[in-house]
Design a protein around this motif. Structure first.
Motif, PDB file in Angstrom:
ATOM      1  N   GLY A 139      27.450  33.259  70.566  1.00 16.00           N
ATOM      2  CA  GLY A 139      26.410  33.624  71.522  1.00 16.00           C
ATOM      3  C   GLY A 139      25.764  34.970  71.262  1.00 16.00           C
ATOM      4  N   LYS A 140      26.312  35.744  70.352  1.00 14.90           N
ATOM      5  CA  LYS A 140      25.788  37.080  70.073  1.00 14.90           C
ATOM      6  C   LYS A 140      24.786  37.029  68.913  1.00 14.90           C
ATOM      7  CE  LYS A 140      29.814  39.720  71.669  1.00 14.90           C
ATOM      8  NZ  LYS A 140      29.104  40.451  72.729  1.00 14.90           N
ATOM      9  N   ALA A 179      32.293  34.154  78.626  1.00 16.16           N
ATOM     10  CA  ALA A 179      31.554  34.356  79.883  1.00 16.16           C
ATOM     11  C   ALA A 179      30.726  35.637  79.852  1.00 16.16           C
ATOM     12  CB  ALA A 179      32.524  34.369  81.057  1.00 16.16           C
ATOM     13  N   ALA A 180      31.288  36.702  79.310  1.00 23.87           N
ATOM     14  CA  ALA A 180      30.559  37.973  79.292  1.00 23.87           C
ATOM     15  C   ALA A 180      29.308  37.881  78.417  1.00 23.87           C
ATOM     16  CB  ALA A 180      31.475  39.090  78.790  1.00 23.87           C
ATOM     17  N   THR A 181      29.413  37.145  77.309  1.00 29.72           N
ATOM     18  CA  THR A 181      28.247  36.984  76.431  1.00 29.72           C
ATOM     19  C   THR A 181      27.174  36.150  77.112  1.00 29.72           C
ATOM     20  OG1 THR A 181      29.794  36.998  74.573  1.00 29.72           O
ATOM     21  CG2 THR A 181      27.534  36.361  74.092  1.00 29.72           C
ATOM     22  N   PHE A 182      27.586  35.109  77.823  1.00 27.62           N
ATOM     23  CA  PHE A 182      26.625  34.271  78.545  1.00 27.62           C
ATOM     24  C   PHE A 182      25.860  35.111  79.566  1.00 27.62           C
ATOM     25  CE2 PHE A 182      26.112  30.416  81.582  1.00 27.62           C
ATOM     26  CZ  PHE A 182      24.874  30.104  81.039  1.00 27.62           C
ATOM     27  N   THR A 183      26.551  36.023  80.208  1.00 30.37           N
ATOM     28  CA  THR A 183      25.907  36.910  81.181  1.00 30.37           C
ATOM     29  C   THR A 183      24.954  37.889  80.482  1.00 30.37           C
ATOM     30  OG1 THR A 183      27.795  36.767  82.668  1.00 30.37           O
ATOM     31  CG2 THR A 183      26.331  38.648  82.968  1.00 30.37           C
ATOM     32  N   ALA A 184      25.389  38.414  79.332  1.00 32.67           N
ATOM     33  CA  ALA A 184      24.620  39.464  78.651  1.00 32.67           C
ATOM     34  C   ALA A 184      23.446  38.920  77.843  1.00 32.67           C
ATOM     35  CB  ALA A 184      25.545  40.255  77.732  1.00 32.67           C
ATOM     36  N   THR A 190      20.733  28.485  82.007  1.00 35.49           N
ATOM     37  CA  THR A 190      21.649  28.510  83.149  1.00 35.49           C
ATOM     38  C   THR A 190      22.825  27.557  82.946  1.00 35.49           C
ATOM     39  OG1 THR A 190      20.283  26.862  84.271  1.00 35.49           O
ATOM     40  CG2 THR A 190      19.860  29.183  84.793  1.00 35.49           C
ATOM     41  N   ASN A 191      22.693  26.606  82.025  1.00 35.94           N
ATOM     42  CA  ASN A 191      23.767  25.658  81.727  1.00 35.94           C
ATOM     43  C   ASN A 191      24.554  26.148  80.516  1.00 35.94           C
ATOM     44  OD1 ASN A 191      24.745  23.181  80.012  1.00 35.94           O
ATOM     45  ND2 ASN A 191      24.631  22.445  82.131  1.00 35.94           N
ATOM     46  N   LEU A 192      25.858  26.350  80.714  1.00 34.15           N
ATOM     47  CA  LEU A 192      26.696  26.925  79.662  1.00 34.15           C
ATOM     48  C   LEU A 192      26.714  26.061  78.398  1.00 34.15           C
ATOM     49  CD1 LEU A 192      28.779  29.105  78.792  1.00 34.15           C
ATOM     50  CD2 LEU A 192      30.552  27.669  79.839  1.00 34.15           C
ATOM     51  N   GLY A 193      26.858  24.748  78.572  1.00 31.02           N
ATOM     52  CA  GLY A 193      26.913  23.860  77.417  1.00 31.02           C
ATOM     53  C   GLY A 193      25.627  23.881  76.617  1.00 31.02           C
ATOM     54  N   ASP A 194      24.483  23.845  77.305  1.00 29.42           N
ATOM     55  CA  ASP A 194      23.193  23.889  76.615  1.00 29.42           C
ATOM     56  C   ASP A 194      23.026  25.202  75.854  1.00 29.42           C
ATOM     57  OD1 ASP A 194      22.577  21.390  77.587  1.00 29.42           O
ATOM     58  OD2 ASP A 194      21.296  22.132  79.217  1.00 29.42           O
ATOM     59  N   TRP A 195      23.471  26.298  76.474  1.00 27.88           N
ATOM     60  CA  TRP A 195      23.385  27.613  75.829  1.00 27.88           C
ATOM     61  C   TRP A 195      24.257  27.652  74.578  1.00 27.88           C
ATOM     62  CZ3 TRP A 195      27.469  31.393  75.796  1.00 27.88           C
ATOM     63  CH2 TRP A 195      27.085  32.664  75.330  1.00 27.88           C
ATOM     64  N   ARG A 196      25.473  27.142  74.681  1.00 33.49           N
ATOM     65  CA  ARG A 196      26.350  27.140  73.503  1.00 33.49           C
ATOM     66  C   ARG A 196      25.761  26.315  72.366  1.00 33.49           C
ATOM     67  NH1 ARG A 196      32.192  26.193  76.599  1.00 33.49           N
ATOM     68  NH2 ARG A 196      32.637  28.402  77.041  1.00 33.49           N
ATOM     69  N   ARG A 197      25.255  25.137  72.680  1.00 31.49           N
ATOM     70  CA  ARG A 197      24.654  24.310  71.630  1.00 31.49           C
ATOM     71  C   ARG A 197      23.457  25.009  71.001  1.00 31.49           C
ATOM     72  NH1 ARG A 197      26.913  20.295  75.030  1.00 31.49           N
ATOM     73  NH2 ARG A 197      25.257  20.592  76.560  1.00 31.49           N
ATOM     74  N   ASP A 198      22.670  25.689  71.825  1.00 31.13           N
ATOM     75  CA  ASP A 198      21.513  26.402  71.296  1.00 31.13           C
ATOM     76  C   ASP A 198      21.938  27.578  70.425  1.00 31.13           C
ATOM     77  OD1 ASP A 198      18.522  26.549  71.373  1.00 31.13           O
ATOM     78  OD2 ASP A 198      18.950  28.561  72.154  1.00 31.13           O
TER      79      ASP A 198
END
Length: 339
Positions: A139-140, A179-184, A190-198
């Motif tokens: 995520g970084k 979780a901290a990376t998702f916040t930052a 807003t969807n964790l799974g979609d963010w990870r896949r992206d």
């Protein structure tokens, strides 16, 4: 395309153990090239970065433990395994694909010590710990830049025919470690799974763009797990890419930011992971990219897999199925051992 993975992590294929003499390592690698060429293979997928380390001379990452038995210690007398592999492959008319694991930093945390230039020492804030695994945080943006830079460095300096990445996206057992990376760095998700896949998609696209900018003729290929989504196609059940390790191979094909895909179709015909269903489904998704199913040569003789004829039947199936450009077998010693 008749490929074979040549694995270095835990000395699966080569070298046969860490810390062998330079000459023994060279002899073993050359012997693999001779044997595999004689069997009719035309491409070697050579693992050069199993744990954020290097089986080549790198100014970015330390020498691999699996070469010398101490991470950060160079072979002595000095030689460059990737350069040797490229030269020996090309002498025999074989393509050489440099195989990278993008995120895995330590398979088993604490197994051996790390020098100061290893990423777990330099950037502990980039690390996710999931069970015994330590991995870079996808995520970084800094991590994506780092991994893409490592691959670009190899593409720039070596006469490889392709860069290759296998499935390591998120680890199976991930919960809230990022979780901290998702916040930052949510980028509007807003969807964790979609963010990870992206996150994974972004890295793959970044690598594709950099490879093509440096050497447009070098290919960029990926070997994801063999099941995209549980229940796709109907009748398929199992541990999937999409919801378990947050990796959307169909997106890479739709976006055409890979040159080939080699899904790990490590199952027999029939059953809940039917090769006869999965292979045509992946074939239907390829969108003009080359398609090389990964075959489980290592499973020959397992009661749940079957005799050697299973692999032979799959190769014949691939040859008679339109738009299948070849296959890759896992892993080299299972071929030289003649299972």
């Amino acid at each position: 395309f008749r490929g074979v993975w040549l694995s270095t992590v835990t000395n699966i294929d080569w070298p046969s153990s860490p810390g062998l003499s330079t000459q023994t390592q060279k002899d073993q690698l050359t012997n693999y090239m001779n044997r595999l060429a004689s069997y009719g293979f035309n491409a070697i997928i050579f693992q050069v970065r199993p744990e954020c380390d290097a089986l080549y001379q790198s100014a970015i990452e330390p020498w691999s433990y699996w070469i010398t038995g101490a991470q950060g210690i160079a072979p002595n007398p000095l030689y460059d395994p990737l350069q040797l592999a490229v030269e020996e492959a090309h002498k025999r008319g074989l393509e050489l694909h440099a195989w990278f694991n993008p995120y895995r930093a330590e398979r088993v945390a604490g197994s051996y010590s790390h020098p100061s230039n290893h990423v777990v020492v330099k950037h502990p804030d980039w690390i996710l710990t999931i069970g015994t695994l330590r991995m870079l945080d996808p995520g970084k943006q800094a991590v994506r830049n780092y991994v893409a830079g490592v691959i670009a460095d190899v593409v720039r300096r070596y006469d490889i025919d392709a860069a290759h990445m296998d499935e390591y996206c998120y680890a199976d057992a991930i919960t809230n470690q990022d979780a901290a990376t998702f916040t930052a760095e949510p980028r509007g998700f807003t969807n964790l799974g979609d963010w990870r896949r992206d996150n994974v998609n972004l890295l793959i696209k970044q690598v594709y763009d950099s490879v093509k900018a440096i050497k447009p003729w070098v290919k960029w290929g990926i070997s994801p797990r063999g099941i995209w989504k549980n229940g796709v196609p109907p009748g398929i059940v199992g541990n999937d890419n999409y919801s378990v390790i947050y990796c959307d191979a169909v997106a890479w094909l739709k976006g055409q930011y890979i040159d080939y895909i080699a899904p790990q179709l490590y199952w027999r015909f029939g059953g809940g992971q039917d090769y006869g269903l999965l292979q045509p489904w992946w074939n239907s998704q390829r969108n003009g990219r080359d398609f090389y199913p990964g075959l489980a040569t290592y499973r020959i003789g397992e009661t749940t897999y079957g005799p050697a004829s299973q692999v032979a039947t799959q190769i014949r199936f691939n040859r008679t199925t339109g738009n299948t450009q070849g296959n890759i077998q896992f892993t080299a010693h299972n071929l030289t051992d003649n299972l």
